[in-house]
Design a protein around this motif. Structure first.
Motif, PDB file in Angstrom:
ATOM      1  N   THR A  46      13.560   0.392 -19.820  1.00  0.00           N
ATOM      2  CA  THR A  46      13.760   1.915 -19.058  1.00  0.00           C
ATOM      3  C   THR A  46      12.218   2.611 -18.528  1.00  0.00           C
ATOM      4  O   THR A  46      11.706   2.741 -19.186  1.00  0.00           O
ATOM      5  CB  THR A  46      14.249   2.776 -20.011  1.00  0.00           C
ATOM      6  N   VAL A  47      12.117   2.400 -17.433  1.00  0.00           N
ATOM      7  CA  VAL A  47      10.725   2.558 -16.809  1.00  0.00           C
ATOM      8  C   VAL A  47      10.875   3.806 -15.651  1.00  0.00           C
ATOM      9  O   VAL A  47      11.503   3.648 -14.950  1.00  0.00           O
ATOM     10  CB  VAL A  47      10.390   0.906 -15.915  1.00  0.00           C
ATOM     11  N   GLY A  48       9.604   4.380 -15.863  1.00  0.00           N
ATOM     12  CA  GLY A  48       9.289   5.409 -14.866  1.00  0.00           C
ATOM     13  C   GLY A  48       8.019   4.889 -14.188  1.00  0.00           C
ATOM     14  O   GLY A  48       7.195   4.879 -14.791  1.00  0.00           O
ATOM     15  N   ARG A  49       8.047   4.817 -12.894  1.00  0.00           N
ATOM     16  CA  ARG A  49       6.802   4.435 -12.258  1.00  0.00           C
ATOM     17  C   ARG A  49       5.973   5.729 -11.675  1.00  0.00           C
ATOM     18  O   ARG A  49       6.841   6.517 -10.887  1.00  0.00           O
ATOM     19  CB  ARG A  49       7.311   3.188 -10.939  1.00  0.00           C
ATOM     20  N   MET A  50       4.917   5.401 -11.923  1.00  0.00           N
ATOM     21  CA  MET A  50       4.304   6.854 -11.479  1.00  0.00           C
ATOM     22  C   MET A  50       3.669   6.818  -9.848  1.00  0.00           C
ATOM     23  O   MET A  50       3.928   5.933  -9.385  1.00  0.00           O
ATOM     24  CB  MET A  50       2.943   7.096 -12.419  1.00  0.00           C
ATOM     25  N   ALA A  51       3.059   7.783  -9.712  1.00  0.00           N
ATOM     26  CA  ALA A  51       2.517   7.914  -8.102  1.00  0.00           C
ATOM     27  C   ALA A  51       1.845   6.677  -7.532  1.00  0.00           C
ATOM     28  O   ALA A  51       2.024   6.124  -6.477  1.00  0.00           O
ATOM     29  CB  ALA A  51       1.467   9.129  -8.166  1.00  0.00           C
ATOM     30  N   ARG A  52       0.871   6.055  -8.449  1.00  0.00           N
ATOM     31  CA  ARG A  52       0.059   5.278  -7.923  1.00  0.00           C
ATOM     32  C   ARG A  52       0.939   3.763  -7.590  1.00  0.00           C
ATOM     33  O   ARG A  52       0.722   3.284  -6.534  1.00  0.00           O
ATOM     34  CB  ARG A  52      -0.967   4.662  -8.833  1.00  0.00           C
ATOM     35  N   ALA A  53       1.754   3.411  -8.464  1.00  0.00           N
ATOM     36  CA  ALA A  53       2.717   2.389  -8.263  1.00  0.00           C
ATOM     37  C   ALA A  53       3.619   2.574  -7.181  1.00  0.00           C
ATOM     38  O   ALA A  53       3.784   1.545  -6.214  1.00  0.00           O
ATOM     39  CB  ALA A  53       3.580   2.001  -9.792  1.00  0.00           C
ATOM     40  N   GLN A  54       4.156   3.751  -7.023  1.00  0.00           N
ATOM     41  CA  GLN A  54       4.773   4.083  -5.999  1.00  0.00           C
ATOM     42  C   GLN A  54       4.184   4.044  -4.685  1.00  0.00           C
ATOM     43  O   GLN A  54       4.653   3.553  -3.555  1.00  0.00           O
ATOM     44  CB  GLN A  54       5.688   5.540  -5.897  1.00  0.00           C
ATOM     45  N   ALA A  55       2.876   4.435  -4.471  1.00  0.00           N
ATOM     46  CA  ALA A  55       2.033   4.308  -3.513  1.00  0.00           C
ATOM     47  C   ALA A  55       1.725   3.034  -2.915  1.00  0.00           C
ATOM     48  O   ALA A  55       1.748   2.615  -1.766  1.00  0.00           O
ATOM     49  CB  ALA A  55       0.783   5.199  -3.678  1.00  0.00           C
ATOM     50  N   HIS A  56       1.666   2.239  -3.995  1.00  0.00           N
ATOM     51  CA  HIS A  56       1.471   0.450  -3.650  1.00  0.00           C
ATOM     52  C   HIS A  56       2.689   0.251  -2.826  1.00  0.00           C
ATOM     53  O   HIS A  56       2.670  -0.642  -1.919  1.00  0.00           O
ATOM     54  CB  HIS A  56       1.328  -0.268  -4.924  1.00  0.00           C
ATOM     55  N   GLU A  57       3.962   0.442  -3.586  1.00  0.00           N
ATOM     56  CA  GLU A  57       5.243  -0.036  -2.818  1.00  0.00           C
ATOM     57  C   GLU A  57       5.379   0.477  -1.491  1.00  0.00           C
ATOM     58  O   GLU A  57       5.945  -0.241  -0.613  1.00  0.00           O
ATOM     59  CB  GLU A  57       6.174   0.167  -3.765  1.00  0.00           C
ATOM     60  N   ARG A  58       4.868   1.779  -1.198  1.00  0.00           N
ATOM     61  CA  ARG A  58       5.010   2.449  -0.085  1.00  0.00           C
ATOM     62  C   ARG A  58       4.134   1.765   0.712  1.00  0.00           C
ATOM     63  O   ARG A  58       4.668   1.256   2.105  1.00  0.00           O
ATOM     64  CB  ARG A  58       4.588   3.955  -0.098  1.00  0.00           C
ATOM     65  N   GLU A  59       2.957   1.381   0.644  1.00  0.00           N
ATOM     66  CA  GLU A  59       2.068   0.566   1.730  1.00  0.00           C
ATOM     67  C   GLU A  59       2.667  -0.770   1.977  1.00  0.00           C
ATOM     68  O   GLU A  59       2.216  -1.097   2.983  1.00  0.00           O
ATOM     69  CB  GLU A  59       0.729   0.486   0.997  1.00  0.00           C
ATOM     70  N   LEU A  60       3.596  -1.180   1.054  1.00  0.00           N
ATOM     71  CA  LEU A  60       3.788  -2.539   1.173  1.00  0.00           C
ATOM     72  C   LEU A  60       5.096  -2.665   1.952  1.00  0.00           C
ATOM     73  O   LEU A  60       5.870  -3.643   2.480  1.00  0.00           O
ATOM     74  CB  LEU A  60       4.182  -3.259  -0.256  1.00  0.00           C
ATOM     75  N   GLY A  61       5.825  -1.297   2.355  1.00  0.00           N
ATOM     76  CA  GLY A  61       6.901  -1.194   2.937  1.00  0.00           C
ATOM     77  C   GLY A  61       8.098  -1.721   1.814  1.00  0.00           C
ATOM     78  O   GLY A  61       9.186  -2.134   2.491  1.00  0.00           O
ATOM     79  N   SER A  62       8.060  -1.558   0.592  1.00  0.00           N
ATOM     80  CA  SER A  62       8.882  -2.080  -0.266  1.00  0.00           C
ATOM     81  C   SER A  62       9.229  -0.884  -1.373  1.00  0.00           C
ATOM     82  O   SER A  62       9.424  -1.231  -2.488  1.00  0.00           O
ATOM     83  CB  SER A  62       8.282  -3.100  -1.021  1.00  0.00           C
ATOM     84  N   LEU A  63       9.234   0.267  -0.859  1.00  0.00           N
ATOM     85  CA  LEU A  63       9.627   1.371  -1.891  1.00  0.00           C
ATOM     86  C   LEU A  63      11.192   1.629  -1.622  1.00  0.00           C
ATOM     87  O   LEU A  63      11.680   2.189  -0.633  1.00  0.00           O
ATOM     88  CB  LEU A  63       8.784   2.911  -1.278  1.00  0.00           C
ATOM     89  N   HIS A  64      11.852   1.416  -2.577  1.00  0.00           N
ATOM     90  CA  HIS A  64      13.417   1.280  -2.659  1.00  0.00           C
ATOM     91  C   HIS A  64      14.009   2.453  -3.399  1.00  0.00           C
ATOM     92  O   HIS A  64      13.403   2.767  -4.470  1.00  0.00           O
ATOM     93  CB  HIS A  64      13.821  -0.078  -3.047  1.00  0.00           C
ATOM     94  N   PHE A  65      15.314   2.558  -3.029  1.00  0.00           N
ATOM     95  CA  PHE A  65      16.011   3.535  -4.162  1.00  0.00           C
ATOM     96  C   PHE A  65      15.758   4.862  -4.305  1.00  0.00           C
ATOM     97  O   PHE A  65      15.383   5.479  -5.556  1.00  0.00           O
ATOM     98  CB  PHE A  65      16.408   2.816  -5.293  1.00  0.00           C
ATOM     99  N   LEU A  66      14.972   5.449  -3.223  1.00  0.00           N
ATOM    100  CA  LEU A  66      14.579   6.971  -3.405  1.00  0.00           C
ATOM    101  C   LEU A  66      15.564   8.088  -3.338  1.00  0.00           C
ATOM    102  O   LEU A  66      15.459   9.114  -2.617  1.00  0.00           O
ATOM    103  CB  LEU A  66      13.516   7.072  -2.142  1.00  0.00           C
ATOM    104  N   ASP A  67      16.503   7.954  -4.128  1.00  0.00           N
ATOM    105  CA  ASP A  67      17.629   8.918  -4.453  1.00  0.00           C
ATOM    106  C   ASP A  67      16.783  10.071  -5.213  1.00  0.00           C
ATOM    107  O   ASP A  67      16.071   9.940  -6.143  1.00  0.00           O
ATOM    108  CB  ASP A  67      18.528   8.506  -5.361  1.00  0.00           C
ATOM    109  N   PRO A  68      16.876  11.160  -4.787  1.00  0.00           N
ATOM    110  CA  PRO A  68      16.289  12.583  -5.287  1.00  0.00           C
ATOM    111  C   PRO A  68      16.378  12.437  -6.670  1.00  0.00           C
ATOM    112  O   PRO A  68      15.684  13.168  -7.557  1.00  0.00           O
ATOM    113  CB  PRO A  68      16.885  13.614  -4.413  1.00  0.00           C
ATOM    114  N   GLY A  69      17.939  11.974  -7.207  1.00  0.00           N
ATOM    115  CA  GLY A  69      18.085  12.441  -8.652  1.00  0.00           C
ATOM    116  C   GLY A  69      17.200  11.264  -9.733  1.00  0.00           C
ATOM    117  O   GLY A  69      17.322  11.648 -10.833  1.00  0.00           O
TER     118      GLY A  69
END
Length: 401
Positions: A46-69
């Motif tokens: 059960t993982v929560g990915r923090m801002a740095r990991a999200q920024a990496h995936e965004r830069e890769l064009g691979s940030l998925h499942f961005l449901d606000p919930g």
């Protein structure tokens, strides 16, 4: 020999493969299963990915499942006591919680759709297999914590203070309550911790709970309760050990999503030697769980894996030769991020120092300190700088820092 061989398709291996692909470095990704296989099986974490990991995936064009919930914008910390010590605050940058049975297949699909080479071998990799694969590559990077691979990377006793698990773990996905866009961190001194948060899963947005039980304490039994009786056993413990979480649950509706949505076990925290010189003359570099396995109590495992994979990718893209000296220099760069995470996590497994307790007490009455404390989970380097220093904590408590 051409390109880089990467063993393992967790967050570390896939981040490394995608980043090297983006930087124009040829790679081959070795996996025990394809994308569909990664999506099957038991709950892995059960993982929560923090801002740095999200920024990496965004830069890769691979940030998925961005449901606000499943973007966690706030948190509540509650320490059992009479009265309890509690505070709620927003976090500086939202955490993102997604079932890895969704996330990892999506990242693998990105890699293969962009021309990445995937070799599926269902046999768990061992040292002999890594050696054989290395003959076709300039460098092998091992990003899987399989025991059979750990023979390449012996335990580093200087950074591995524990020889047994410090927490016994039980995690699950459930129906029957809604924590909203907040994570819960409930501490029952001497017994353990119970964490909760909403996650995006194969069944949509659902809550997850992680029990971190101190061995020998009353929560440890949750790691042995079968799925059929798990919810009732947990409901019996929550009012005493996590009363704020218990208040959110409808007992009549509380149940596991399914038999594969329960994870029970334990992790012995360990840091391993990260460089192996292979018999055929090649070099293997460990990242992710092959290098460091921290207890999930501070939520840093996947985040550290992403950070170190990014550092390793940039070092590799700068060019070789990819010899032992290169690998050791890369480890030093990764350790600048990994050391504070490891030190903080190991410290969190012990009773808090007096100055840390003082910080939590201040957070219970001051919103600015509460926001700082909860946001530390997203900035582990700053977290350890602060929490390891009684002087720095005093400056914060006194309103100076």
């Amino acid at each position: 020999m051409t390109g880089i061989g990467i063993v393992g398709t967790g967050i570390s291996g896939l981040t490394l493969a995608l980043r090297l692909q983006q930087l124009g470095v040829a790679t081959t990704l070795y996996s025990e299963g394809d994308a569909a296989g990664l999506g099957r099986g038991r709950l892995p974490n059960t993982v929560g990915r923090m801002a740095r990991a999200q920024a990496h995936e965004r830069e890769l064009g691979s940030l998925h499942f961005l449901d606000p919930g499943c973007l966690l914008t706030s948190g509540r910390l509650s320490v059992k006591g009479d009265p309890p010590l509690e505070f709620t605050a927003r976090v500086a940058e939202p955490f993102h919680a997604v079932d890895f049975r969704l996330l990892l297949p999506a990242l693998m699909d990105d890699y293969t759709a962009r021309g990445g080479r995937l070799v599926v071998d269902p046999v768990p990799p061992d040292a002999e297999r890594v050696e054989r694969w290395s003959r076709g590559h300039e460098l092998m990077v091992v990003a899987t914590g399989r025991r059979s691979v750990s023979e390449l990377f012996p335990r580093d006793p200087a950074w591995s203070p524990y020889e047994a698990p410090q927490r016994i773990l039980a995690a699950g996905l459930f129906h029957g309550f809604d924590p909203g866009p907040a994570f819960g961190f409930n501490i029952s001194p001497g017994c353990g911790e119970i964490l909760s948060m909403s996650m995006m899963t194969r069944a949509g947005l659902v809550p997850g709970i992680l029990v971190e039980a101190i061995p020998g304490g009353p929560l440890e039994a949750m790691a042995r309760v079968p799925a059929a009786g798990f919810c009732q056993a947990l409901l019996a413990l929550l009012p005493e050990h996590a009363p704020r979480l218990a208040e959110l649950i409808d007992p009549a509706a509380f149940e596991l999503l399914g038999p594969d949505d329960l994870l029970q076990g334990a992790i012995t925290p360990v840091v391993r030697e990260a460089v192996a010189e292979l018999p055929g003359g090649g070099v293997a570099l460990a990242i992710g769980d092959a290098w460091i396995a921290n207890d999930p109590i501070t939520g840093q495992g996947a985040n550290l894996g992403s950070a170190c994979a990014w550092i390793a990718a940039d070092a590799i893209a700068a060019g070789g030769p990819y010899d032992a000296a290169f690998a050791r220099a890369t480890v030093r760069r990764m350790w600048a991020m990994a050391e504070p995470v490891t030190s903080w996590t190991n410290a969190f497994l012990r009773p808090p120092a007096e100055h840390v307790t003082a910080l939590l007490v201040a957070a219970s009455t001051r919103p600015d300190v509460a926001e700082l404390v909860l946001s530390l989970f997203g900035d582990p380097v700053r977290a350890w700088e602060l929490l390891s220093s009684a002087e720095e904590v005093a400056r914060v408590v006194d309103g100076v820092g």
